[in-house]
Design a protein around this motif. Structure first.
Motif, short mmCIF file in Angstrom:
data_model
loop_
_atom_site.label_atom_id
_atom_site.label_comp_id
_atom_site.label_asym_id
_atom_site.label_seq_id
_atom_site.Cartn_x
_atom_site.Cartn_y
_atom_site.Cartn_z
N ALA A 129 -16.15 12.46 -16.17
CA ALA A 129 -14.99 12.58 -16.25
C ALA A 129 -14.13 13.90 -14.55
N MET A 130 -15.56 14.26 -14.77
CA MET A 130 -15.41 16.24 -13.07
C MET A 130 -15.52 14.76 -11.78
N ALA A 131 -16.72 13.77 -12.28
CA ALA A 131 -16.58 12.84 -10.62
C ALA A 131 -15.74 12.20 -10.68
N VAL A 132 -15.38 11.49 -11.54
CA VAL A 132 -13.87 10.84 -11.31
C VAL A 132 -13.02 11.68 -10.61
N ALA A 133 -12.65 12.66 -11.01
CA ALA A 133 -11.67 13.60 -10.52
C ALA A 133 -11.50 14.03 -9.13
N VAL A 134 -13.17 14.63 -9.02
CA VAL A 134 -13.70 15.04 -7.52
C VAL A 134 -13.36 13.74 -6.30
N TYR A 135 -13.98 12.27 -7.15
CA TYR A 135 -14.03 10.89 -6.01
C TYR A 135 -12.28 10.03 -5.95
N LEU A 136 -11.84 10.47 -6.82
CA LEU A 136 -10.07 9.72 -6.75
C LEU A 136 -10.24 10.09 -5.14
N PRO A 137 -9.27 11.85 -4.98
CA PRO A 137 -8.49 11.42 -3.41
C PRO A 137 -9.57 10.41 -2.09
N PHE A 138 -10.57 10.87 -2.45
CA PHE A 138 -11.48 10.11 -1.23
C PHE A 138 -11.49 9.04 -1.79
N VAL A 139 -11.61 7.77 -3.17
CA VAL A 139 -11.31 6.75 -3.30
C VAL A 139 -10.18 6.41 -2.65
N ARG A 140 -9.04 7.18 -2.64
CA ARG A 140 -7.39 6.65 -2.58
C ARG A 140 -7.98 6.92 -0.22
N MET A 141 -8.51 7.57 0.17
CA MET A 141 -8.32 7.93 1.35
C MET A 141 -9.78 6.27 1.63
N GLN A 142 -10.59 6.23 1.54
CA GLN A 142 -11.15 4.97 2.05
C GLN A 142 -10.70 3.76 1.31
N ASP A 143 -10.07 3.48 0.70
CA ASP A 143 -9.06 2.54 0.08
C ASP A 143 -8.27 2.10 1.41
N ARG A 144 -6.92 3.29 1.91
CA ARG A 144 -6.70 3.33 2.83
C ARG A 144 -6.58 2.64 3.77
N VAL A 145 -7.88 2.94 4.29
CA VAL A 145 -8.72 2.43 5.77
C VAL A 145 -8.85 1.25 5.40
N SER A 146 -9.53 0.96 3.76
CA SER A 146 -10.42 -0.08 4.03
C SER A 146 -8.92 -1.50 3.49
N TYR A 147 -7.76 -1.63 3.10
CA TYR A 147 -7.19 -2.08 2.88
C TYR A 147 -6.44 -2.06 3.94
N GLY A 148 -5.82 -1.43 5.11
CA GLY A 148 -5.35 -1.38 6.16
C GLY A 148 -6.46 -2.43 6.99
N GLU A 149 -8.18 -2.40 7.01
CA GLU A 149 -8.36 -2.97 7.71
C GLU A 149 -8.09 -4.77 7.63
N GLU A 150 -8.36 -4.57 5.80
CA GLU A 150 -8.12 -5.92 5.32
C GLU A 150 -6.84 -7.17 5.80
N LEU A 151 -5.53 -6.08 5.99
CA LEU A 151 -3.98 -6.27 5.99
C LEU A 151 -4.55 -6.78 7.25
N LYS A 152 -4.96 -6.15 8.54
CA LYS A 152 -5.50 -6.48 9.58
C LYS A 152 -5.79 -7.37 9.71
N ALA A 153 -7.19 -8.07 9.57
CA ALA A 153 -8.43 -9.13 9.44
C ALA A 153 -7.10 -10.17 9.31
N GLN A 154 -6.31 -9.99 7.76
CA GLN A 154 -5.14 -11.62 7.89
C GLN A 154 -4.40 -11.83 8.94
N GLU A 155 -3.66 -10.20 9.07
CA GLU A 155 -2.85 -10.71 10.18
C GLU A 155 -3.18 -11.43 11.59
N ASP A 156 -5.10 -10.92 12.04
CA ASP A 156 -5.39 -11.60 12.92
C ASP A 156 -5.82 -13.14 11.91
N ALA A 157 -6.04 -13.47 11.36
CA ALA A 157 -6.08 -14.63 11.16
C ALA A 157 -4.79 -15.62 11.15
N ASP A 158 -4.33 -15.09 10.46
CA ASP A 158 -3.17 -15.63 10.71
C ASP A 158 -2.62 -16.62 11.63
#
Length: 189
Positions: free
Chosen positions: A156-185
């Motif tokens: 539970a502690m590990a989840v709590a500590v990782y959670l904000p970092f996962v959110r940061m990484q998710d923003r980066v990864s999700y942004g890259e995926e949206l950009k790749a989809q726009e470029d493909a479109d």
């Protein structure tokens, strides 16, 4: 490699005290840091206690990459195998994920150390479980229900500590995926 034999010797010294009819008392005659301390608590779900990363990813990720990585990594992580996360994320050379990867095991070490020192969990004897024994089961086998509960609290502690970092990484990864989809479109238009 260097610590394994030293920590195993600590567990064997604890066992020798038990064999001699003595009671293990943390801070007096018992060694607190043993091989079980390392294998069963600070490498819970793999190095960096990445089972916390995986659970946090499954909870909040919007990125297809992170969602898929979480799903594929969960089963191996239950057996303390975390190479899919280490190299699939990747955590190696990832400045966002480096911080929790180092901090989570350090916090877990303090949690386990003081749980033993304060008498909440008994010091470990020579009983060892294979490193692939799943969390909670491994804790129960080496230290009873309190050690199993300590593993749950550690996760539970590990989840709590990782959670904000996962959110940061998710923003980066999700942004890259949206950009790749726009470029493909744009390329297909």
């Amino acid at each position: 490699g260097i610590m394994g034999p030293l920590l195993t010797a600590n567990a064997l010294q604890n066992q020798a005290l038990l064999d001699a009819g003595e009671t293990l008392v943390a801070g007096e005659n018992a060694k607190i840091v043993t091989i079980q301390f390392l294998d069963v608590f600070t490498k819970l779900g793999g190095s960096g206690i990445t089972i916390g990363f995986i659970i946090a990813t499954l909870m909040v990720a919007r990125s297809a990459h992170l969602k898929q990585l979480g799903k594929l990594s969960l089963a191996p992580s239950l057996f303390n195998i975390n190479e899919p996360v280490i190299f699939g994320m990747p955590i190696v050379f990832n400045p966002i994920m480096f911080v929790p990867f180092v901090i989570v095991p350090a916090i877990a070490s303090f949690m386990v150390y003081f749980s033993i020192l304060w008498g909440w969990v008994d010091p470990f004897n020579a009983l060892q479980v294979p490193w692939t024994t799943p969390p909670i089961i491994s804790g129960f086998l080496i230290g009873g229900w309190r050690a199993a509960l300590l593993q749950i609290v550690t996760i539970a502690m590990a989840v709590a500590v990782y959670l904000p970092f996962v959110r940061m990484q998710d923003r980066v990864s999700y942004g890259e995926e949206l950009k790749a989809q726009e470029d493909a479109d744009k390329a297909s238009a």
